[in-house]
Write an enzyme that holds these catalytic residues in place. Structure first.
Site, PDB file in Angstrom:
ATOM      1  N   SER A   1       0.828  -1.215   0.000  1.00 43.17           N
ATOM      2  CA  SER A   1       0.000   0.000   0.000  1.00 43.17           C
ATOM      3  C   SER A   1       0.860   1.261   0.000  1.00 43.17           C
ATOM      4  O   SER A   1       1.750   1.408   0.836  1.00 43.17           O
ATOM      5  CB  SER A   1      -0.852   0.070   1.280  1.00 43.17           C
ATOM      6  OG  SER A   1      -1.674  -1.040   1.384  1.00 43.17           O
TER       7      SER A   1
ATOM      8  N   HIS B   1      -3.705   0.534  -4.534  1.00 45.55           N
ATOM      9  CA  HIS B   1      -3.252  -0.669  -5.233  1.00 45.55           C
ATOM     10  C   HIS B   1      -3.718  -0.606  -6.688  1.00 45.55           C
ATOM     11  O   HIS B   1      -4.905  -0.668  -6.978  1.00 45.55           O
ATOM     12  CB  HIS B   1      -3.799  -1.929  -4.563  1.00 45.55           C
ATOM     13  CG  HIS B   1      -3.149  -2.201  -3.251  1.00 45.55           C
ATOM     14  ND1 HIS B   1      -2.047  -2.997  -3.121  1.00 45.55           N
ATOM     15  CD2 HIS B   1      -3.420  -1.735  -2.019  1.00 45.55           C
ATOM     16  CE1 HIS B   1      -1.673  -3.032  -1.854  1.00 45.55           C
ATOM     17  NE2 HIS B   1      -2.487  -2.271  -1.168  1.00 45.55           N
TER      18      HIS B   1
ATOM     19  N   TYR C   1      -8.630 -10.049   3.465  1.00 45.77           N
ATOM     20  CA  TYR C   1      -9.898  -9.420   3.873  1.00 45.77           C
ATOM     21  C   TYR C   1     -10.784  -9.042   2.684  1.00 45.77           C
ATOM     22  O   TYR C   1     -11.958  -8.722   2.864  1.00 45.77           O
ATOM     23  CB  TYR C   1      -9.657  -8.196   4.766  1.00 45.77           C
ATOM     24  CG  TYR C   1      -8.862  -7.077   4.134  1.00 45.77           C
ATOM     25  CD1 TYR C   1      -9.412  -6.259   3.159  1.00 45.77           C
ATOM     26  CD2 TYR C   1      -7.547  -6.840   4.521  1.00 45.77           C
ATOM     27  CE1 TYR C   1      -8.673  -5.246   2.572  1.00 45.77           C
ATOM     28  CE2 TYR C   1      -6.797  -5.833   3.947  1.00 45.77           C
ATOM     29  CZ  TYR C   1      -7.376  -5.031   2.977  1.00 45.77           C
ATOM     30  OH  TYR C   1      -6.635  -4.045   2.397  1.00 45.77           O
ATOM     31  N   GLU C   2     -10.227  -9.054   1.473  1.00 43.31           N
ATOM     32  CA  GLU C   2     -11.073  -8.736   0.313  1.00 43.31           C
ATOM     33  C   GLU C   2     -12.038  -9.891   0.028  1.00 43.31           C
ATOM     34  O   GLU C   2     -13.017  -9.722  -0.698  1.00 43.31           O
ATOM     35  CB  GLU C   2     -10.211  -8.393  -0.902  1.00 43.31           C
ATOM     36  CG  GLU C   2      -9.507  -7.040  -0.710  1.00 43.31           C
ATOM     37  CD  GLU C   2      -8.494  -6.723  -1.787  1.00 43.31           C
ATOM     38  OE1 GLU C   2      -8.902  -6.489  -2.938  1.00 43.31           O
ATOM     39  OE2 GLU C   2      -7.284  -6.713  -1.481  1.00 43.31           O
TER      40      GLU C   2
ATOM     41  N   ALA D   1       3.223  -2.132   3.998  1.00 44.89           N
ATOM     42  CA  ALA D   1       3.111  -1.165   5.082  1.00 44.89           C
ATOM     43  C   ALA D   1       2.769  -1.950   6.345  1.00 44.89           C
ATOM     44  O   ALA D   1       2.101  -2.983   6.273  1.00 44.89           O
ATOM     45  CB  ALA D   1       2.010  -0.169   4.762  1.00 44.89           C
TER      46      ALA D   1
ATOM     47  N   SER E   1      -1.097  -8.458   5.232  1.00 45.44           N
ATOM     48  CA  SER E   1      -0.725  -9.057   3.930  1.00 45.44           C
ATOM     49  C   SER E   1       0.542  -9.887   4.080  1.00 45.44           C
ATOM     50  O   SER E   1       0.846 -10.387   5.156  1.00 45.44           O
ATOM     51  CB  SER E   1      -0.501  -7.930   2.913  1.00 45.44           C
ATOM     52  OG  SER E   1       0.608  -7.131   3.306  1.00 45.44           O
TER      53      SER E   1
ATOM     54  N   ASN F   1       3.093   3.497  11.180  1.00 42.39           N
ATOM     55  CA  ASN F   1       2.488   3.955  12.442  1.00 42.39           C
ATOM     56  C   ASN F   1       2.916   3.023  13.571  1.00 42.39           C
ATOM     57  O   ASN F   1       3.375   1.904  13.315  1.00 42.39           O
ATOM     58  CB  ASN F   1       0.944   3.928  12.331  1.00 42.39           C
ATOM     59  CG  ASN F   1       0.438   2.548  11.925  1.00 42.39           C
ATOM     60  OD1 ASN F   1       0.472   2.172  10.742  1.00 42.39           O
ATOM     61  ND2 ASN F   1      -0.001   1.771  12.899  1.00 42.39           N
TER      62      ASN F   1
ATOM     63  N   HIS G   1      -6.515   4.300   7.375  1.00 37.50           N
ATOM     64  CA  HIS G   1      -5.884   3.864   6.126  1.00 37.50           C
ATOM     65  C   HIS G   1      -5.217   5.035   5.389  1.00 37.50           C
ATOM     66  O   HIS G   1      -4.108   4.896   4.870  1.00 37.50           O
ATOM     67  CB  HIS G   1      -6.935   3.194   5.233  1.00 37.50           C
ATOM     68  CG  HIS G   1      -6.364   2.619   3.961  1.00 37.50           C
ATOM     69  ND1 HIS G   1      -5.368   1.668   3.959  1.00 37.50           N
ATOM     70  CD2 HIS G   1      -6.633   2.869   2.662  1.00 37.50           C
ATOM     71  CE1 HIS G   1      -5.048   1.361   2.700  1.00 37.50           C
ATOM     72  NE2 HIS G   1      -5.805   2.076   1.905  1.00 37.50           N
TER      73      HIS G   1
HETATM   74  N1  HPA Z   1      -2.184  -2.681  11.533  1.00 33.14           N
HETATM   75  C1  HPA Z   1      -2.429  -3.472  10.460  1.00 33.14           C
HETATM   76  N2  HPA Z   1      -2.021  -3.174   9.232  1.00 33.14           N
HETATM   77  C2  HPA Z   1      -1.332  -2.041   9.055  1.00 33.14           C
HETATM   78  C3  HPA Z   1      -1.029  -1.180  10.125  1.00 33.14           C
HETATM   79  C4  HPA Z   1      -1.475  -1.520  11.426  1.00 33.14           C
HETATM   80  O1  HPA Z   1      -1.252  -0.804  12.427  1.00 33.14           O
HETATM   81  N3  HPA Z   1      -0.328  -0.149   9.601  1.00 33.14           N
HETATM   82  C5  HPA Z   1      -0.194  -0.379   8.268  1.00 33.14           C
HETATM   83  N4  HPA Z   1      -0.795  -1.528   7.929  1.00 33.14           N
END
Ligand code: HPA
Length: 277
Positions: A27, A58, A82-83, A110, A209, A232, A244
């Protein structure tokens, strides 16, 4: 077989490229594909059995060409558990890369950090994973032409490739953390209690993922290397909620570091192994 048809289409559409390294961009990290020289982009919709991502950030195309001196096939866009579409298209895509000539798969994603000292903007080499998706992409009849019924996940994340990634990071001045990635199903973000649990279980970063790709790749004999972009701190470890858009923005901000690292890594493969026979 669908993967063979997709591989034939890939080689037909980019006759000058015999890809060695498959790359999956996570992502907000799709920009890496823009650095590929002599690029041929094929929308997933034109490749038999390939996934069609439904998530913003994506794109859904395979970009073939040269990056860091290596012939690559770069998946710009991925699908997630999850899709809800299952793992068949992901299996087809990764096996098609293998049949098209790849022997290495580089996975990017990510992720939220579970370590306070590895904050947003950091890169983390994936040393191992925990699969908490509640599903395994190899469930169902085994295709013996690709791999064993019970493939090993010892050293699923290739130690030698990770050593190269770390050496390149040090050489180009990138601070690279290392740790265990846990795949949690999503699409809701974790609760603070879940984040505490995942940390207790031994994970260093959480995402939605990457683990299915690794399992499918190892099953068919691809060597796997991975790098998570920390967008994060895990929910409850930092201030405020995680969303997101924020993760996409943070991934884009760190993408240039990831690009530099990936290019350095690919150049390093060349130095190490020489040109491919
Ligand atoms: N949790 C799950 N997926 C993620 C996160 C998260 O904190 N950050 C980026 N993708």
């Amino acid at each position: 077989m669908t993967a063979a048809r997709a591989a034939a289409e890939i080689l037909h559409r980019a006759p000058g490229v015999k890809p060695r390294v498959g790359i999956v961009l996570g992502s907000g990290l799709g920009g890496v594909a823009d650095r590929i020289a002599d690029a041929v982009a094929i929308p997933y919709t034109e490749l038999p059995g390939f996934p069609v991502p439904s998530v913003e950030g994506h794109t859904g195309r395979l970009v073939l060409g040269t990056l860091g001196g290596q012939p690559v096939a770069c998946m710009q866009g991925r699908v997630h558990a999850y899709e809800g579409a299952g793992f068949d298209t992901l299996k087809t895509a990764i096996r098609a890369l293998k049949l098209a000539g790849c022997d290495i798969l580089a996975l990017t994603c990510a992720a939220g950090s579970l370590q306070l000292d590895v904050g947003p903007g950091c890169l983390m080499a994936i040393s191992d994973h925990i699969n908490m998706l509640g599903a395994n992409p190899l469930t169902g009849p085994n295709d013996d032409s690709f791999g064993l019924r019970f493939p090993s996940m010892t050293d699923a994340w290739d130690p030698a490739l990770r050593a190269l990634l770390k050496a390149k990071a040090a050489a180009i001045g990138i601070d690279l953390a290392e740790g265990v990635y846990v795949a949690y199903p999503g699409p809701s973000f974790e609760t603070p209690a879940e984040v505490r649990m995942l940390k207790l279980l031994g994970a260093d970063a959480v995402g939605m993922s990457t683990v299915p790709e690794c399992i499918i790749a190892r099953h068919c004999g691809l060597r796997v290397v991975g790098c998570a972009v920390i967008t994060n701190l895990g929910v409850g470890l930092g201030d405020g909620p995680v969303d997101h858009d924020q993760t996409l923005r943070a991934a884009s901000a760190a993408a240039s570091e990831l690009e530099r690292l990936l290019v350095g890594f690919l150049e390093g493969l060349h130095e190490k192994d020489g040109p491919r026979p």
